[in-house]
Write an enzyme that holds these catalytic residues in place. Sequence first.
Site, PDB file in Angstrom:
ATOM      1  N   ARG A  91     -31.259  87.972  20.520  1.00  0.00           N
ATOM      2  CA  ARG A  91     -30.022  88.298  19.794  1.00  0.00           C
ATOM      3  C   ARG A  91     -29.983  89.808  19.570  1.00  0.00           C
ATOM      4  NH1 ARG A  91     -29.165  88.712  13.859  1.00  0.00           N
ATOM      5  NH2 ARG A  91     -26.915  88.732  13.583  1.00  0.00           N
ATOM      6  N   GLU A 180     -23.660  89.581   8.789  1.00  0.00           N
ATOM      7  CA  GLU A 180     -23.737  89.806   7.345  1.00  0.00           C
ATOM      8  C   GLU A 180     -22.565  90.613   6.768  1.00  0.00           C
ATOM      9  OE1 GLU A 180     -27.567  91.345   6.231  1.00  0.00           O
ATOM     10  OE2 GLU A 180     -28.632  89.627   7.039  1.00  0.00           O
ATOM     11  N   ASN A 308     -28.839  84.180   7.991  1.00  0.00           N
ATOM     12  CA  ASN A 308     -29.981  85.076   7.817  1.00  0.00           C
ATOM     13  C   ASN A 308     -30.579  84.796   6.456  1.00  0.00           C
ATOM     14  OD1 ASN A 308     -29.184  86.158  10.230  1.00  0.00           O
ATOM     15  ND2 ASN A 308     -28.593  88.158   9.413  1.00  0.00           N
ATOM     16  N   TYR A 310     -33.809  85.701   3.799  1.00  0.00           N
ATOM     17  CA  TYR A 310     -34.976  86.516   3.449  1.00  0.00           C
ATOM     18  C   TYR A 310     -35.615  86.136   2.118  1.00  0.00           C
ATOM     19  CZ  TYR A 310     -33.954  89.457   7.435  1.00  0.00           C
ATOM     20  OH  TYR A 310     -33.764  89.897   8.718  1.00  0.00           O
ATOM     21  N   GLU A 381     -31.737  85.345  11.546  1.00  0.00           N
ATOM     22  CA  GLU A 381     -32.724  86.356  11.134  1.00  0.00           C
ATOM     23  C   GLU A 381     -33.612  85.766  10.063  1.00  0.00           C
ATOM     24  OE1 GLU A 381     -31.322  90.198   9.741  1.00  0.00           O
ATOM     25  OE2 GLU A 381     -29.883  90.301  11.395  1.00  0.00           O
TER      26      GLU A 381
HETATM   27  C1  FCB Z   1     -30.661  92.176   7.422  1.00  0.00           C
HETATM   28  C2  FCB Z   1     -30.021  92.961   8.539  1.00  0.00           C
HETATM   29  C3  FCB Z   1     -30.979  93.469   9.571  1.00  0.00           C
HETATM   30  C4  FCB Z   1     -32.268  93.944   8.938  1.00  0.00           C
HETATM   31  C5  FCB Z   1     -32.818  92.913   8.013  1.00  0.00           C
HETATM   32  C6  FCB Z   1     -34.137  93.293   7.375  1.00  0.00           C
HETATM   33  O1  FCB Z   1     -29.874  92.260   6.280  1.00  0.00           O
HETATM   34  O2  FCB Z   1     -29.075  92.160   9.187  1.00  0.00           O
HETATM   35  O3  FCB Z   1     -30.351  94.453  10.324  1.00  0.00           O
HETATM   36  O4  FCB Z   1     -32.058  95.157   8.319  1.00  0.00           O
HETATM   37  O5  FCB Z   1     -31.904  92.643   6.995  1.00  0.00           O
END
Ligand code: FCB
Length: 476
Positions: A91, A180, A308, A310, A381
């Site tokens: 990607r 995002e 995404n 985290y 992500e």
């Molecule tokens: C996300 C972004 C990516 C990277 C990660 C850590 O928010 O999409 O580009 O910076 O965080």
Amino acid sequence: MTNISTPTLDAIDRSSALSFPPGFLWGAATAAYQIEGAAAVDGRTPSIWDTFSHTPGRVVEGHTGDVACDHYHRFREDVRLMADLGLKSYRFSLSWSRIQPGGSGPVNPAGVDFYQRLVDELLAHDIVPWVTLYHWDLPQELEDAGGWPLRDTAERFAEYATVAHAALGDRVRHWTTLNEPWCSAFLGYGSGTHAPGRTEAASAVRAGHHLMLGHGLATQALRAAGGQAEVGVTVNLYPVSPQTSAPADVDAARRIDGLANRFFLDPILRGEYPADLVEDLRPVSDMAHVRDGDLATISTPLDMLGINYYSRHVVAGPDPQAPAQGYWRPPSTWPGSEKVRFVNRGLPVTDMGWEIDGAGLVEILTRVHRDYPELPLYVTENGAAFTDTVVDGRVDDPQRLAYFDEHLRAAHAAISAGVPLQGYFAWSLLDNFEWAWGYTRRFGMIHVDYDSQRRIPKASAEWYAEVIRRNGLPAQ
Ligand code: FCB
């Protein structure tokens, strides 16, 4: 909707070997401005990130994406590294101002040629190209004209989608419109910590709407262009949990869930803004920029949704004795921000200060599946920044490896619970320009020495290659 309990926590198998469904799409992700470099080469013109990173004080240590990983010149080596990993898909994003300098008008043949060569190289190695049209790098001219708060930018974006599809549609099937949009809107125009660095709450709300409108128009443009395009959008989602069941904490969670998640999920997947969010936004915006028909365009049906993930937000109501904590909060000028405190739970964190919370991935995947129309889902992500050291030409990164293992176990639990999760993209293939943090945060599975541009696959890359080979996780 806020999830307070985490019933799926127990479902995570933390130690056995686990198999993923046949055909699960194992990938890795990057973005144009973070890796390509060659900022002023072959006709590319500046984007808002060029301008922002060249403005003193905006990016740590004054780092810019001028050279980055020099992927523009080294893409063949990078594709070979992907093939060594056994990646099924890659990607990446297109630089709008490389393809269409200035953001409108004629196509730049050299820019198109670069992406055609990259895609051909991927296909020659049996790696599925997964294209993101917009990963935050708006052509500067379009920002000068007003940027995303201006409705016209959405129209320009749809034109660019048509141009990109004409260049690559014969060989690219998977298209993501935006990466995002929350970050583009709220960090770019709200807190000002990302390009273009504006701190205008009303503009952030308008930008969010026009990003979604651009997404809808681009989706229609890609479909109208014919071919086999499978179209989706990638949103960054966080479970938002109240610290306690006290009404002020629960209300803080509702508020942040609205701003962080439902602002985008509801218009895109249900064709409406949530009523409570509109009420919360009232001191900021009367939403007069929303025109008849916009929400129908925005909710054009999709083929897939990218998520995404985290970390999780834990929030609480105001407490005069305890100052706000956490890595993100609405700009202090944002009405209502005084009602919310971000709480750190004291869990282990990555170098970004983000708490590591694999269970949150199960929670967000099951929630999207439960609360919105059924769609194939992809984790587009997920990954972690940690400080790495090269010792005798090797990089041992046990913390990153453990992070991937935990989150893949969470992804597996979600699949077992019935979530149609069809693929996972590690962030990131390479260490790269981490936006306002410059090169000081390393997310790559492959180490990059920015002086020599030497690449070294880390231990996590070797481990991921084994995961892909066996289509599953080894026992711990
Ligand atoms: C996300 C972004 C990516 C990277 C990660 C850590 O928010 O999409 O580009 O910076 O965080």
